[in-house]
Write a protein that holds these residues in place. Structure first.
Motif, mmCIF file in Angstrom:
data_model
loop_
_atom_site.group_PDB
_atom_site.id
_atom_site.type_symbol
_atom_site.label_atom_id
_atom_site.label_comp_id
_atom_site.label_asym_id
_atom_site.label_seq_id
_atom_site.Cartn_x
_atom_site.Cartn_y
_atom_site.Cartn_z
ATOM 1 N N ASN A 156 115.695 57.251 102.079
ATOM 2 C CA ASN A 156 116.879 56.821 101.339
ATOM 3 C C ASN A 156 116.471 55.930 100.167
ATOM 4 N N ARG A 157 117.103 56.132 99.021
ATOM 5 C CA ARG A 157 116.735 55.394 97.812
ATOM 6 C C ARG A 157 117.687 54.250 97.473
ATOM 7 N N GLU A 158 118.758 54.094 98.237
ATOM 8 C CA GLU A 158 119.797 53.137 97.860
ATOM 9 C C GLU A 158 119.429 51.696 98.190
ATOM 10 N N PHE A 159 118.662 51.493 99.251
ATOM 11 C CA PHE A 159 118.323 50.147 99.698
ATOM 12 C C PHE A 159 116.807 50.025 99.803
ATOM 13 N N GLY A 160 116.300 48.798 99.746
ATOM 14 C CA GLY A 160 114.868 48.591 99.831
ATOM 15 C C GLY A 160 114.540 47.117 99.957
ATOM 16 N N GLY A 161 113.285 46.790 99.644
ATOM 17 C CA GLY A 161 112.843 45.399 99.692
ATOM 18 C C GLY A 161 113.194 44.661 98.414
ATOM 19 N N HIS A 162 112.681 43.437 98.307
ATOM 20 C CA HIS A 162 113.125 42.576 97.209
ATOM 21 C C HIS A 162 112.243 41.338 97.132
ATOM 22 N N GLY A 163 112.343 40.662 96.003
ATOM 23 C CA GLY A 163 111.745 39.350 95.916
ATOM 24 C C GLY A 163 112.488 38.375 96.808
ATOM 25 N N VAL A 164 111.791 37.350 97.253
ATOM 26 C CA VAL A 164 112.397 36.339 98.114
ATOM 27 C C VAL A 164 111.642 35.035 97.883
ATOM 28 N N VAL A 191 106.334 36.237 96.252
ATOM 29 C CA VAL A 191 106.726 36.507 97.632
ATOM 30 C C VAL A 191 107.774 37.609 97.600
ATOM 31 N N ILE A 192 107.522 38.689 98.339
ATOM 32 C CA ILE A 192 108.415 39.842 98.344
ATOM 33 C C ILE A 192 108.591 40.340 99.772
ATOM 34 N N THR A 193 109.532 41.262 99.954
ATOM 35 C CA THR A 193 109.644 41.963 101.225
ATOM 36 C C THR A 193 109.433 43.454 100.996
ATOM 37 N N VAL A 194 108.903 44.108 102.008
ATOM 38 C CA VAL A 194 108.870 45.568 102.077
ATOM 39 C C VAL A 194 109.771 45.952 103.239
ATOM 40 N N GLU A 195 110.723 46.894 102.992
ATOM 41 C CA GLU A 195 111.837 47.067 103.934
ATOM 42 C C GLU A 195 112.288 48.528 104.029
ATOM 43 N N PRO A 196 111.538 49.378 104.707
ATOM 44 C CA PRO A 196 111.996 50.751 104.898
ATOM 45 C C PRO A 196 112.948 50.879 106.089
ATOM 46 N N PHE A 197 113.748 51.925 106.062
ATOM 47 C CA PHE A 197 114.487 52.349 107.244
ATOM 48 C C PHE A 197 114.462 53.868 107.274
ATOM 49 N N HIS A 225 114.671 50.291 111.534
ATOM 50 C CA HIS A 225 114.529 49.429 110.363
ATOM 51 C C HIS A 225 113.385 48.451 110.608
ATOM 52 N N ALA A 226 112.578 48.205 109.594
ATOM 53 C CA ALA A 226 111.478 47.242 109.704
ATOM 54 C C ALA A 226 111.339 46.506 108.377
ATOM 55 N N GLU A 227 111.018 45.226 108.444
ATOM 56 C CA GLU A 227 110.879 44.421 107.218
ATOM 57 C C GLU A 227 110.001 43.212 107.502
ATOM 58 N N HIS A 228 109.164 42.874 106.537
ATOM 59 C CA HIS A 228 108.410 41.630 106.579
ATOM 60 C C HIS A 228 108.442 40.965 105.196
ATOM 61 N N THR A 229 108.373 39.643 105.219
ATOM 62 C CA THR A 229 108.149 38.853 104.012
ATOM 63 C C THR A 229 106.646 38.655 103.851
ATOM 64 N N LEU A 230 106.131 38.863 102.643
ATOM 65 C CA LEU A 230 104.692 38.746 102.427
ATOM 66 C C LEU A 230 104.373 38.059 101.106
ATOM 67 N N TYR A 231 103.188 37.507 101.079
ATOM 68 C CA TYR A 231 102.689 36.765 99.918
ATOM 69 C C TYR A 231 101.670 37.642 99.206
#
Length: 256
Positions: A156-164, A191-197, A225-231
């Motif tokens: 799906n292309r509508e949602f994803g990760g982001h800066g945080v 600092v960003i997240t990677v967030e697939p579902f 759904h999986a997501e982590h915050t990373l540096y």
């Protein structure tokens, strides 16, 4: 006081370990709220009202069950044996924000759902491994997309990760698909997240009329759904929200 990333990781690990058949989604949210108060943290969700939300979210975490794949707003629902539950959680503590999500099966697992959870984690780690100083958001999205396709899924292309960092959603948007070299560049220190579902048989979703928030698969298939915050560094990305005992993907490291 615990860093915000450690707090977020610990809350998700605790809730995932504790959840049982017969638990109510509102009680899970209440327990998360209790832990937020005890830590002196602030929920990023209570007053959150983006353009796609019908009204302020009003809960402290997302509890997405079965065909609800994202942004599940907790309501009076009792978990049943075999339910696939995704928990998404973000808070602010001492001026900093972290965001993470995981999926678990309540009670006896269906093998297909268990495989879906493992696959979405594999896809997430592929995206995280692509994060480097000088990489583009297209590089990251392409890595996510390629891993999903290799496992037999559409994305799906509508949602994803982001800066945080100082707030829950900051630039840049981190897509779950992309062209290598395309999009903004990420730099060391970000600092960003990677967030697939992923969903079993579709990549199409819609927002349910039940609450104007919960994102549901178009064909009723279950999602994980999986997501982590990373540096971001000039080498391996550092996974800030890695949970104690969690198996990490290749090419990444954790800060605990």
């Amino acid at each position: 006081m615990l860093p915000v990333s450690v707090f977020v990781a610990d809350v998700l690990r605790t809730l995932a370990d504790q959840v049982r058949v017969g638990d109510n989604l509102l009680d899970i949210d209440a327990e998360a709220h209790r832990m937020i108060r005890e830590a002196g943290a602030t929920s990023c969700y209570l007053d959150y009202h983006p353009r796609f939300g019908a009204y302020p979210f009003g809960r402290v975490m997302c509890t997405s069950v079965n065909e609800t794949v994202l942004h599940g707003r907790p309501y009076d629902r009792t978990l049943e044996d075999g339910d696939l539950l995704s928990l998404d959680f973000a808070v602010e503590l001492e001026g900093w924000v972290a965001d993470s999500a995981l999926s678990v099966i309540v009670g006896a697992p269906d093998p297909q759902d268990a495989a879906l959870i493992e696959d979405v984690r594999t896809v997430m780690w592929a995206g995280i491994a692509a994060v480097r100083d000088g990489a583009t958001t297209g590089d990251i999205g392409h890595a996510v997309q390629a891993a999903a396709h290799a496992a037999g899924y559409t994305i799906n292309r509508e949602f994803g990760g982001h800066g945080v960092g100082r707030s829950m959603h900051e630039a840049p948007f981190i897509p779950n698909q992309g062209t290598p070299g395309g999009g903004p560049t990420v730099h060391a220190g970000m600092v960003i997240t990677v967030e697939p579902f992923l969903m079993h048989t579709t990549n199409a979703v819609h927002i349910t009329d039940r609450d104007g928030w919960s994102v549901v698969s178009e064909d009723g298939s279950r999602g994980a759904h999986a997501e982590h915050t990373l540096y971001v560094t000039d080498g391996e990305p550092i996974v800030l929200t890695a949970r104690e005992g969690e198996e990490l993907g290749a090419g990444v490291r954790a800060r605990r």
